[in-house]
Design a protein around this motif. Structure first.
Motif, PDB file in Angstrom:
ATOM      1  N   LYS A 251       0.846  -1.200   0.000  1.00  0.00           N
ATOM      2  CA  LYS A 251       0.000   0.000   0.000  1.00  0.00           C
ATOM      3  C   LYS A 251       0.885   1.255   0.000  1.00  0.00           C
ATOM      4  N   GLN A 252       1.870   1.253   0.903  1.00  0.00           N
ATOM      5  CA  GLN A 252       2.769   2.415   1.003  1.00  0.00           C
ATOM      6  C   GLN A 252       3.519   2.659  -0.300  1.00  0.00           C
ATOM      7  N   ALA A 253       3.847   1.555  -0.991  1.00  0.00           N
ATOM      8  CA  ALA A 253       4.600   1.678  -2.241  1.00  0.00           C
ATOM      9  C   ALA A 253       3.673   1.917  -3.438  1.00  0.00           C
ATOM     10  N   ASP A 254       2.375   2.153  -3.145  1.00  0.00           N
ATOM     11  CA  ASP A 254       1.393   2.412  -4.214  1.00  0.00           C
ATOM     12  C   ASP A 254       1.282   1.251  -5.188  1.00  0.00           C
ATOM     13  N   MET A 255       1.488   0.048  -4.691  1.00  0.00           N
ATOM     14  CA  MET A 255       1.416  -1.107  -5.582  1.00  0.00           C
ATOM     15  C   MET A 255       0.083  -1.837  -5.475  1.00  0.00           C
TER      16      MET A 255
END
Lengths: 218, 218
Positions: free
Chosen positions: B147-151
């Motif tokens: 989520k943090q890595a926008d994946m």
């Protein structure tokens, strides 16, 4: 067990009484094993005379069976409906119906799971026969129909699709509290509503061939 | 219970004996409730002297705990690995590891599920404490990291992602035989292999934002 006294409150109509017996039975059978729930305890919780159980349902087994049937009725209707007229959105429609229904009875799936897992004694086999007599799962043809209509992704196997569908459908209601705590999940009606949408999207993106066709892409 | 006699076969090495106790414990604890499994029955099934249980594991509880730990070790290693170095394929990597592992012990997830659901007696609480002491689920950070890595797809909620992931992971091993029969599913190692791929694809298409990026689109 029953919090109201027979003398208290407005008089119940006949249908109120029948409904109260179904509700009391659901709540007691969800919490306790079948043989531990007495006809007397159900009548007491429903706040009606125990003779009404015989009148409406013939027996404790009859009440058990009718309670299952009526609780799951909206789900079965939805399945019958999608069998007749299917669409790419049918799996998620069934899922949403189930989640809405079970949000009101979040421990009901545990009763089904427990009953299906019972050791094969005589009474248990009757319970299981009653459970599966009302279960239209063999008649859930949605994945076969979608496959035939080329609406599933080409590599999707029907048996796998069924398994993942049922996993997403029922496990959220079966997850032990200890595991919920361990992984940091809190279930409540709002969560189940969010999860219904999430799992519907998962099925749509994961199983359906052309997501844009049914015009329901997010 | 034990099919071999102590007099038969080649002599066991010390590590053979320790391993035989772990295997016998796994098999007996999966089939029976903890208190119904005696130290003597485990030794008999392992075909070794019961004193070795004290020697290697201190107690029945110690053996139970060690058996859980060793059975789940490959899964925990994979989770630790993905925590350190995550990729879009990490959820499916964890899933595949779990399926491969449990195909060899298809009833093991039932033991975990049953243990987590036990009533809170003193012994049961010790069993549960032992189970969760070795459970690194709170440390499974893959969805937070993705989520943090926008994946993840932008609308994916982490708690929902965890719930659907765990549902797809464990329910196939928990489904009661009666329900399998009712819906026409047969589980065997080949089916679990196919299902691992199917569920991996479901997670990939359903959760991951840019499926093409990890270069593992079918």
């Amino acid at each position: 067990m029953a919090t109201t006294k027979k003398s208290a409150g407005r008089p119940l109509t006949q249908m109120d009484k029948r409904g109260a017996l179904i509700d009391a039975a659901r709540s007691l059978f969800v919490e306790n094993d079948y043989e531990k729930v007495s006809v007397r305890a159900i009548a007491l919780k429903a706040d009606v005379d125990a003779s009404l159980i015989r009148y409406y349902f013939h027996s404790k087994m009859g009440l058990f069976s009718q309670m299952l049937k009526e609780t799951l009725a909206p789900m079965f209707e939805k399945i019958q409906q999608t069998n007749k007229q299917f669409a790419a959105s049918s799996p998620e429609d069934i899922l949403t119906t189930y989640y809405t229904l079970m949000s009101q009875n979040p421990d009901f799936p545990k009763l089904i799971f427990r009953t299906a897992n019972l050791a094969a004694t005589e009474v248990n086999q009757e319970l299981q026969a009653n459970l599966f007599a009302i279960f239209p799962t063999t008649r859930m043809t949605i994945f076969d129909q979608l496959k035939q209509a080329d609406m599933l992704k080409s590599d999707v196997d029907i048996m796998c699709a069924k398994m993942s569908f049922i996993s997403l459908l029922v496990f959220p209601f079966l997850m032990p509290d200890l595991i919920k705590q361990a992984v940091g999940i809190k279930t409540n009606p709002e969560f189940f509503q969010k999860l219904a949408k999430h799992n519907a999207s998962l099925l749509r993106h994961g199983l359906i061939a052309d997501e844009s066709k049914p015009s329901q892409d997010r």
